[in-house]
Design an enzyme around this catalytic site. Structure first.
Site, short mmCIF file in Angstrom:
data_model
loop_
_atom_site.label_atom_id
_atom_site.label_comp_id
_atom_site.label_asym_id
_atom_site.label_seq_id
_atom_site.Cartn_x
_atom_site.Cartn_y
_atom_site.Cartn_z
N ASN A 1 -6.56 -30.93 4.15
CA ASN A 1 -7.59 -30.39 3.25
C ASN A 1 -8.29 -31.52 2.50
O ASN A 1 -9.46 -31.41 2.13
CB ASN A 1 -6.97 -29.39 2.28
CG ASN A 1 -6.68 -28.07 2.96
OD1 ASN A 1 -7.19 -27.80 4.05
ND2 ASN A 1 -5.84 -27.25 2.33
N ASP B 1 -3.50 -17.77 14.14
CA ASP B 1 -2.39 -18.73 14.34
C ASP B 1 -1.35 -18.63 13.22
O ASP B 1 -0.22 -19.09 13.38
CB ASP B 1 -2.93 -20.17 14.43
CG ASP B 1 -3.68 -20.65 13.20
OD1 ASP B 1 -3.95 -19.84 12.29
OD2 ASP B 1 -4.02 -21.85 13.15
N GLU B 2 -1.74 -18.00 12.10
CA GLU B 2 -0.81 -17.96 10.97
C GLU B 2 0.43 -17.10 11.26
O GLU B 2 1.43 -17.19 10.55
CB GLU B 2 -1.53 -17.47 9.71
CG GLU B 2 -2.65 -18.42 9.33
CD GLU B 2 -3.25 -18.15 7.97
OE1 GLU B 2 -2.50 -17.72 7.07
OE2 GLU B 2 -4.46 -18.36 7.82
N LYS C 1 -0.58 -9.29 9.99
CA LYS C 1 -1.21 -9.57 11.29
C LYS C 1 -0.15 -9.61 12.39
O LYS C 1 -0.36 -9.10 13.49
CB LYS C 1 -1.99 -10.89 11.26
CG LYS C 1 -3.22 -10.89 10.36
CD LYS C 1 -4.28 -9.89 10.77
CE LYS C 1 -4.99 -10.24 12.05
NZ LYS C 1 -6.14 -9.33 12.32
N ALA D 1 2.06 -11.79 7.84
CA ALA D 1 3.06 -10.81 8.26
C ALA D 1 2.38 -9.52 8.71
O ALA D 1 2.80 -8.90 9.70
CB ALA D 1 4.03 -10.54 7.12
N ILE E 1 -11.50 2.26 9.46
CA ILE E 1 -10.62 2.49 10.63
C ILE E 1 -9.43 3.37 10.26
O ILE E 1 -8.69 3.79 11.13
CB ILE E 1 -10.12 1.16 11.25
CG1 ILE E 1 -9.42 0.29 10.19
CG2 ILE E 1 -11.26 0.42 11.92
CD1 ILE E 1 -8.69 -0.91 10.77
N TYR F 1 -0.34 -11.68 4.31
CA TYR F 1 -1.46 -11.57 5.27
C TYR F 1 -0.95 -11.81 6.69
O TYR F 1 -1.16 -10.99 7.59
CB TYR F 1 -2.57 -12.59 4.94
CG TYR F 1 -3.51 -12.83 6.11
CD1 TYR F 1 -4.35 -11.81 6.55
CD2 TYR F 1 -3.55 -14.06 6.77
CE1 TYR F 1 -5.21 -12.02 7.65
CE2 TYR F 1 -4.39 -14.28 7.85
CZ TYR F 1 -5.22 -13.25 8.28
OH TYR F 1 -6.05 -13.46 9.37
N GLU G 1 -8.08 -6.98 6.43
CA GLU G 1 -8.08 -7.77 5.20
C GLU G 1 -7.70 -9.18 5.65
O GLU G 1 -6.69 -9.35 6.34
CB GLU G 1 -7.05 -7.23 4.21
CG GLU G 1 -7.43 -5.88 3.61
CD GLU G 1 -8.64 -5.94 2.70
OE1 GLU G 1 -8.92 -7.03 2.16
OE2 GLU G 1 -9.31 -4.91 2.54
N1 LIG Z 1 -11.63 -16.30 9.52
C1 LIG Z 1 -10.67 -16.92 10.21
O1 LIG Z 1 -10.54 -18.15 10.14
C2 LIG Z 1 -9.76 -16.14 11.13
C3 LIG Z 1 -8.88 -16.84 11.94
C4 LIG Z 1 -8.05 -16.15 12.82
C5 LIG Z 1 -8.13 -14.75 12.87
N2 LIG Z 1 -8.98 -14.09 12.05
C6 LIG Z 1 -9.02 -12.61 12.17
O2 LIG Z 1 -10.32 -12.27 12.63
C7 LIG Z 1 -10.71 -11.02 12.08
C8 LIG Z 1 -12.03 -11.17 11.36
O3 LIG Z 1 -11.87 -12.17 10.35
P1 LIG Z 1 -13.09 -12.56 9.40
O4 LIG Z 1 -12.85 -13.93 8.93
O5 LIG Z 1 -14.38 -12.22 10.06
O6 LIG Z 1 -12.82 -11.56 8.21
P2 LIG Z 1 -13.82 -10.95 7.14
O7 LIG Z 1 -12.98 -10.65 5.96
O8 LIG Z 1 -15.03 -11.78 6.99
O9 LIG Z 1 -14.28 -9.58 7.83
C9 LIG Z 1 -13.46 -8.45 7.92
C10 LIG Z 1 -14.36 -7.24 8.10
O10 LIG Z 1 -13.52 -6.08 8.23
C11 LIG Z 1 -14.08 -5.06 7.44
N3 LIG Z 1 -13.00 -4.13 7.06
C12 LIG Z 1 -11.98 -4.37 6.20
N4 LIG Z 1 -11.22 -3.26 6.09
C13 LIG Z 1 -11.77 -2.32 6.92
C14 LIG Z 1 -11.44 -0.99 7.24
N5 LIG Z 1 -10.38 -0.37 6.69
N6 LIG Z 1 -12.21 -0.33 8.13
C15 LIG Z 1 -13.28 -0.93 8.69
N7 LIG Z 1 -13.66 -2.19 8.40
C16 LIG Z 1 -12.91 -2.87 7.52
C17 LIG Z 1 -14.70 -5.76 6.25
O11 LIG Z 1 -15.69 -4.96 5.62
C18 LIG Z 1 -15.28 -7.01 6.91
O12 LIG Z 1 -16.60 -6.76 7.36
C19 LIG Z 1 -9.56 -10.57 11.19
O13 LIG Z 1 -8.77 -9.69 11.92
C20 LIG Z 1 -8.80 -11.86 10.89
O14 LIG Z 1 -7.45 -11.60 10.65
C21 LIG Z 1 -9.79 -14.74 11.18
#
Ligand SMILES: NC(=O)c1ccc[n+]([C@@H]2O[C@H](COP(=O)([O-])OP(=O)(O)OC[C@H]3O[C@@H](n4cnc5c(N)ncnc54)[C@H](O)[C@@H]3O)[C@@H](O)[C@H]2O)c1
Length: 335
Positions: A246, A124-125, A151, A149, A60, A147, A82
């Site tokens: 946990n 939520d973080e 977001k 911050a 991206i 992380y 990330e």
């Molecule tokens: N997992 C959770 O519990 C949770 C909770 C709340 C919010 N989120 C948010 O949801 C989203 C997805 O989380 P997840 O757990 O699936 O994360 P994940 O780390 O499993 O997946 C992230 C994806 O983004 C891709 N990516 C990273 N940098 C990139 C870039 N520069 N260009 C294109 N793609 C890129 C990675 O290859 C990966 O496939 C994130 O934005 C995260 O902050 C996650």
């Protein structure tokens, strides 16, 4: 509706892609994913055969690439990020680049090409720790780790693109997701993959930290609802999972994997480990969403998946200096 899903090969993104492809009115799903260490093309193994699916390996941060695909869709669900807190302690720059600058690049493209729907997926973080009560969407943001911050910054950038340019952005903030296809650096898959192979697991401190656990498919239903019915400029908390310390979570995973407390090693708490997150999600409930999967069902399904897919346990680097089998990342603990 043609939908661009950034980060669609990651944990949540891949479940969302499967779900969108089940919807008759979704004419095309394009995944733009850099396939970082966290992305897995195998998460979309079946979906890649769909004539309605296009997969693009790219970042991206590449404006031309983003423009090319944004102008070919009507809606964007932006998940690329990330996502691992511990990594952000020693790779904060990467988090700022991807989560903040990357989000701005996608938003900028969305503005120039008149995107009709834009869901920015957050966490939520961003609210920071809450010793009691539950954060509403209007609460101040008090992230404590890089992380969160990054977001929070991306949420504000996203909302500013709505205010300034009218980009139809909705922001979602969900609690901790769990389910199949999650990278083994996160606590549930880390514990499950260790316990299934007879290795010990490590619990930070006394395991008193409280998290809300939401099955990933429930989150994806919420994301699709916001994509379709969310009001631009609004934020939607996605909670409704189960609150657990946990330690309680560890007990459930031990039982599910057929292990006992002998498998647990206690390690000092990590830095800046927020003691509790909690959200009020009544706004989303008013749109008609409720989580459907109980914790018992979701954990059983998750453990079954890791048991059935030993080849899908993502490769992890272990810290040779660590006394236990906890996943290490790339810097020594305490660096
Ligand atoms: N997992 C959770 O519990 C949770 C909770 C709340 C919010 N989120 C948010 O949801 C989203 C997805 O989380 P997840 O757990 O699936 O994360 P994940 O780390 O499993 O997946 C992230 C994806 O983004 C891709 N990516 C990273 N940098 C990139 C870039 N520069 N260009 C294109 N793609 C890129 C990675 O290859 C990966 O496939 C994130 O934005 C995260 O902050 C996650």
């Amino acid at each position: 509706m043609d939908v661009l899903v950034t980060g669609g090969a990651g944990f949540i993104g891949s479940h969302l892609v499967k779900q969108l492809l089940r919807a008759d009115d979704v004419t095309k799903v394009t995944v733009l994913d850099a396939i970082t260490y966290a992305g897995h093309i195998e998460n979309l193994r079946d979906e890649l055969h769909s004539p309605r699916m296009t997969f693009v390996k790219g970042t991206i941060l590449d404006k031309e690439l983003v423009d090319y695909y944004v102008q070919r869709c009507q809606a964007i669900v932006h998940l690329a990020a990330e996502s691992h807190v511990d990594r952000s302690f020693f790779e904060a720059g990467t988090f700022v680049m991807t989560n903040v600058l990357g989000t701005q690049i996608v938003l900028d493209s969305a503005q120039r090409f008149g995107i009709e729907r834009f869901v920015h997926v957050s966490t939520d973080e961003v609210y920071g720790p809450l010793p009691s009560g539950a954060a509403t969407e209007n609460d101040p943001l008090r992230p404590t780790v890089p992380y969160a911050a990054s977001k929070a910054a991306s949420d504000l950038i996203a909302l500013s693109y709505h205010q300034t340019f009218g980009v139809p952005v909705c922001v979602t903030r969900s609690s901790n997701n769990y389910g199949p296809c999650q990278h083994a650096e996160k606590i549930i898959p880390r514990f499950v993959t260790n316990l299934l192979t007879g290795e010990p697991v490590t619990l930070h401190g006394q395991g008193e930290h409280i998290r809300n656990w939401l099955y990933v498919e429930d989150n994806c239903r919420a994301l699709e609802l916001v994509l379709r019915e969310g009001v631009p400029g609004e934020i939607y908390n996605i909670g409704g999972g189960t609150d657990l310390t946990n330690r309680e979570l560890t007990g459930l995973l031990l039982a599910e994997c057929g292990a006992d407390w002998d498998a647990v090693r206690h390690v000092p708490d990590r830095r800046s480990n927020d003691v509790r997150y909690a959200m009020d999600w009544s706004k989303l409930r008013a749109l008609g969403w409720e989580p459907q999967r109980t914790l018992e069902e979701g954990l059983a399904e998750t453990v079954r998946w890791y048991r059935d897919n030993p080849d899908r346990r993502p490769p992890v680097r272990r810290d040779p200096a660590a006394p236990t089998a906890e996943v290490a990342i790339t810097a020594p603990v305490g660096a």
